[in-house]
Design a protein around this motif. Structure first.
Motif, PDB file in Angstrom:
ATOM      1  N   SER A   1       0.816  -1.213   0.000  1.00 31.73           N
ATOM      2  CA  SER A   1       0.000   0.000   0.000  1.00 31.73           C
ATOM      3  C   SER A   1       0.853   1.268   0.000  1.00 31.73           C
ATOM      4  N   ALA A   2       2.170   1.104   0.112  1.00 31.11           N
ATOM      5  CA  ALA A   2       3.073   2.257   0.115  1.00 31.11           C
ATOM      6  C   ALA A   2       4.458   1.836  -0.361  1.00 31.11           C
ATOM      7  N   VAL A   3       5.206   2.810  -0.863  1.00 28.29           N
ATOM      8  CA  VAL A   3       6.607   2.588  -1.201  1.00 28.29           C
ATOM      9  C   VAL A   3       7.414   3.429  -0.224  1.00 28.29           C
ATOM     10  N   LEU A   4       8.346   2.796   0.466  1.00 27.59           N
ATOM     11  CA  LEU A   4       9.160   3.462   1.473  1.00 27.59           C
ATOM     12  C   LEU A   4      10.566   3.646   0.911  1.00 27.59           C
ATOM     13  N   TYR A   5      11.007   4.903   0.806  1.00 24.36           N
ATOM     14  CA  TYR A   5      12.354   5.230   0.345  1.00 24.36           C
ATOM     15  C   TYR A   5      13.180   5.597   1.568  1.00 24.36           C
ATOM     16  N   ARG A   6      14.446   5.143   1.615  1.00 24.92           N
ATOM     17  CA  ARG A   6      15.273   5.334   2.804  1.00 24.92           C
ATOM     18  C   ARG A   6      16.723   5.590   2.412  1.00 24.92           C
ATOM     19  N   HIS A   7      17.352   6.517   3.145  1.00 29.74           N
ATOM     20  CA  HIS A   7      18.770   6.797   2.954  1.00 29.74           C
ATOM     21  C   HIS A   7      19.413   6.947   4.326  1.00 29.74           C
ATOM     22  N   VAL A   8      20.555   6.294   4.527  1.00 31.96           N
ATOM     23  CA  VAL A   8      21.303   6.403   5.774  1.00 31.96           C
ATOM     24  C   VAL A   8      22.561   7.216   5.505  1.00 31.96           C
ATOM     25  N   CYS A   9      22.755   8.291   6.269  1.00 24.77           N
ATOM     26  CA  CYS A   9      23.935   9.133   6.100  1.00 24.77           C
ATOM     27  C   CYS A   9      25.175   8.349   6.521  1.00 24.77           C
ATOM     28  N   PRO A  10      26.186   8.261   5.651  1.00 23.08           N
ATOM     29  CA  PRO A  10      27.395   7.519   5.997  1.00 23.08           C
ATOM     30  C   PRO A  10      28.259   8.251   7.029  1.00 23.08           C
ATOM     31  N   SER A  11      27.993   9.526   7.250  1.00 23.49           N
ATOM     32  CA  SER A  11      28.791  10.306   8.189  1.00 23.49           C
ATOM     33  C   SER A  11      28.263  10.220   9.624  1.00 23.49           C
ATOM     34  N   CYS A  12      26.950  10.441   9.798  1.00 27.38           N
ATOM     35  CA  CYS A  12      26.401  10.494  11.157  1.00 27.38           C
ATOM     36  C   CYS A  12      25.374   9.404  11.446  1.00 27.38           C
ATOM     37  N   GLY A  13      24.939   8.668  10.414  1.00 27.32           N
ATOM     38  CA  GLY A  13      23.973   7.590  10.610  1.00 27.32           C
ATOM     39  C   GLY A  13      22.521   8.038  10.629  1.00 27.32           C
ATOM     40  N   ALA A  14      22.259   9.320  10.384  1.00 25.00           N
ATOM     41  CA  ALA A  14      20.881   9.807  10.350  1.00 25.00           C
ATOM     42  C   ALA A  14      20.128   9.129   9.212  1.00 25.00           C
ATOM     43  N   ILE A  15      18.856   8.864   9.429  1.00 22.09           N
ATOM     44  CA  ILE A  15      18.037   8.192   8.439  1.00 22.09           C
ATOM     45  C   ILE A  15      17.013   9.174   7.874  1.00 22.09           C
ATOM     46  N   GLU A  16      17.033   9.324   6.550  1.00 18.24           N
ATOM     47  CA  GLU A  16      16.051  10.147   5.838  1.00 18.24           C
ATOM     48  C   GLU A  16      15.052   9.182   5.208  1.00 18.24           C
ATOM     49  N   THR A  17      13.778   9.498   5.284  1.00 13.30           N
ATOM     50  CA  THR A  17      12.762   8.648   4.680  1.00 13.30           C
ATOM     51  C   THR A  17      11.776   9.480   3.873  1.00 13.30           C
ATOM     52  N   ARG A  18      11.215   8.859   2.876  1.00  7.53           N
ATOM     53  CA  ARG A  18      10.122   9.405   2.087  1.00  7.53           C
ATOM     54  C   ARG A  18       9.132   8.256   1.891  1.00  7.53           C
ATOM     55  N   THR A  19       7.843   8.544   1.975  1.00 10.94           N
ATOM     56  CA  THR A  19       6.823   7.529   1.798  1.00 10.94           C
ATOM     57  C   THR A  19       5.861   7.956   0.706  1.00 10.94           C
ATOM     58  N   LEU A  20       5.606   7.058  -0.233  1.00  9.95           N
ATOM     59  CA  LEU A  20       4.673   7.294  -1.318  1.00  9.95           C
ATOM     60  C   LEU A  20       3.503   6.341  -1.130  1.00  9.95           C
ATOM     61  N   SER A  21       2.333   6.885  -0.837  1.00 16.39           N
ATOM     62  CA  SER A  21       1.144   6.073  -0.631  1.00 16.39           C
ATOM     63  C   SER A  21       0.587   5.618  -1.984  1.00 16.39           C
ATOM     64  N   LEU A  22       0.184   4.367  -2.061  1.00 17.33           N
ATOM     65  CA  LEU A  22      -0.354   3.803  -3.304  1.00 17.33           C
ATOM     66  C   LEU A  22      -1.864   3.634  -3.228  1.00 17.33           C
ATOM     67  N   LYS A  23      -2.538   4.472  -2.508  1.00 18.25           N
ATOM     68  CA  LYS A  23      -3.996   4.380  -2.353  1.00 18.25           C
ATOM     69  C   LYS A  23      -4.700   4.741  -3.616  1.00 18.25           C
TER      70      LYS A  23
END
Length: 68
Positions: free
Chosen positions: A46-68
């Protein structure tokens, strides 16, 4: 009139992931510019989850695309 052609095997969701990889490279936490990394994509059905982990500090960025 020009026809824009999509490479075979590339979906709209692949192109969105590539856009995140090309455009969203600066970590919002530490400001590191990740020139080598990329975003990963996972679907739940029902959704596509995009994720990126910063190689420097480990912070996680996310984007979610709903497929409704």
């Amino acid at each position: 009139m020009s026809i824009r052609r999509t490479p075979r095997g590339t979906t709209a969701l692949d192109r969105l992931r590539e856009r995140y990889t090309d455009v969203e490279r600066v970590c919002s936490e530490c400001g590191h510019v990740d020139t080598d990394g990329g975003w990963s994509a996972k679907t739940t059905g029902s959704a596509v989850l995009y994720r990126h982990v910063c190689p420097s500090c480990g912070a996680i960025e996310t984007r979610t695309l709903s497929l409704k």
